[in-house]
Design an enzyme around this catalytic site. Structure first.
Site, short mmCIF file in Angstrom:
data_model
loop_
_atom_site.label_atom_id
_atom_site.label_comp_id
_atom_site.label_asym_id
_atom_site.label_seq_id
_atom_site.Cartn_x
_atom_site.Cartn_y
_atom_site.Cartn_z
N THR A 61 2.65 6.55 0.98
CA THR A 61 1.43 6.40 1.61
C THR A 61 1.03 7.30 3.60
OG1 THR A 61 0.00 4.30 2.29
CG2 THR A 61 2.82 4.09 3.02
N TYR A 73 3.54 -2.94 5.43
CA TYR A 73 2.96 -2.47 4.68
C TYR A 73 3.66 -0.93 4.82
CZ TYR A 73 0.83 0.65 0.93
OH TYR A 73 0.19 1.29 -0.38
#
Length: 332
Positions: free
Chosen positions: A121, A145
């Site tokens: 990501t 995250y």
């Protein structure tokens, strides 16, 4: 005769994973789907594709699958992805994203699976030093995250140095849209992706949309993101798989279009493409949201040979609208 090799797709019943399975089938590959169905849908797995319900952290199950099938590569999608949720429940994210990935990687090493394509990501960059972001910028995630994904990149890097395994860590920017042929799309009713929420608002499935923060250092004050079509993202995984098969070295690589749109620009595009106005509510910032995330994509193009086909926000929105309408017709 050599038995055909298989590709294990963890999270293959989810939004991106289901598009990956379609792309693999289209390329003549033999995917196997592993998914715990916590956010995925069994119906998203095409007929004839082997499906196993289970966790990507279940080492015994993964080992059994690798022994049953000649697995050539693992494409690992299974993860939790909601940034504010990661801030509120960090240990859940480290368990699902990092600990489970470690179990899968250990199985791959133990059973001699040579290639892994990892769903990373742009959140690994945190607040970037400059935009657009290239892969040489420091990784300094600002939320659990991003940290949970960066830890997996570190594990892959270390494992590749110690064992005969190669990997591609694809750092996605904002994934959106749906299969151009209408075979798959984002089906979760509780999705947090901006374009999904906006098209739901346009179709009357939501009473409007919230914009979290209008005081960022951007032209209109809302966050800017690089939106990449899910079909182009699936193609990038195919390109990464071909790259690794060719014996090329492991790498981390951005997947984006090198062009950003603000939250307010996206909402305006959805209104224009759909022909529907809907309520927009301005809220306070959420924790963990960087102001601007836009990719450079030279590495994906030059090394993987990636050629985006759907680099157009109107097209992305139109495909998302078409999919959302199809979901409505199925529910009717």
């Amino acid at each position: 005769m050599t038995e055909p090799r298989h590709i294990l797709v963890s999270g293959g019943a989810g939004y991106i994973g289901s598009h990956m399975v379609l792309a693999l089938l289209g390329a003549g590959e033999r995917p196997i789907v592993l998914d715990d169905l916590s956010t995925g849908f069994r119906a998203a797995v095409p007929a004839g594709v082997p499906f196993v319900e289970g966790s990507s952290g279940d080492a015994a199950l993964i080992g059994e699958l690798i022994e049953r099938y000649p697995i050539e590569a693992i494409i690992h999608f299974a993860a939790s992805i909601v940034v504010p949720e990661s801030v509120a429940h960090p240990l859940d994210y480290y368990a699902n994203n990092t600990v489970n990935a470690r179990a899968m990687l250990a199985c791959a090493v133990a059973h001699g699976v040579p290639h892994i394509v990892f769903s990373s990501t742009a959140a690994v960059y945190g607040e970037p030093e400059r935009v657009p972001i290239d892969e040489e910028q420091p990784t300094a995630p600002i939320n659990p995250y991003g940290r949970s994904k960066l830890m997996v990149e570190w594990m892959l890097e270390d494992a590749a140095k110690a064992h005969p395994i190669s990997y591609a860590a694809l750092r996605y920017f904002n994934v959106a849209g749906a299969d151009p042929q209408g075979r798959a799309g984002q089906s979760s009713r509780d999705a947090t992706h901006l374009i999904k929420i906006a098209v739901q608002a346009a179709l009357g499935k939501r009473p409007g949309i919230d914009v979290f923060g209008t005081d960022y250092p951007t032209p209109d004050g809302s966050c800017i993101r690089d939106y990449v079509h899910v079909a182009d993202l699936a193609q990038a995984h195919l390109d990464a798989l071909r790259y690794l098969r060719g014996g090329a070295p492991s790498l981390a690589c951005n997947i984006g279009y090198q062009r950003g749109f603000s939250v307010l620009e996206v909402i305006d595009t959805v209104k224009r493409v759909s022909g529907v106005d809907f309520e927009v509510r301005l809220r306070e910032r959420r924790p963990g949201d960087p102001a601007s995330l836009v990719a450079t994509n030279e590495r994906a193009i030059s090394r993987l040979g990636w050629t985006p086909r759907y680099d157009d926000l109107d097209t992305i929105v139109r495909h998302a609208l078409d999919w959302e309408r199809s979901l409505s017709s199925r529910a009717a």
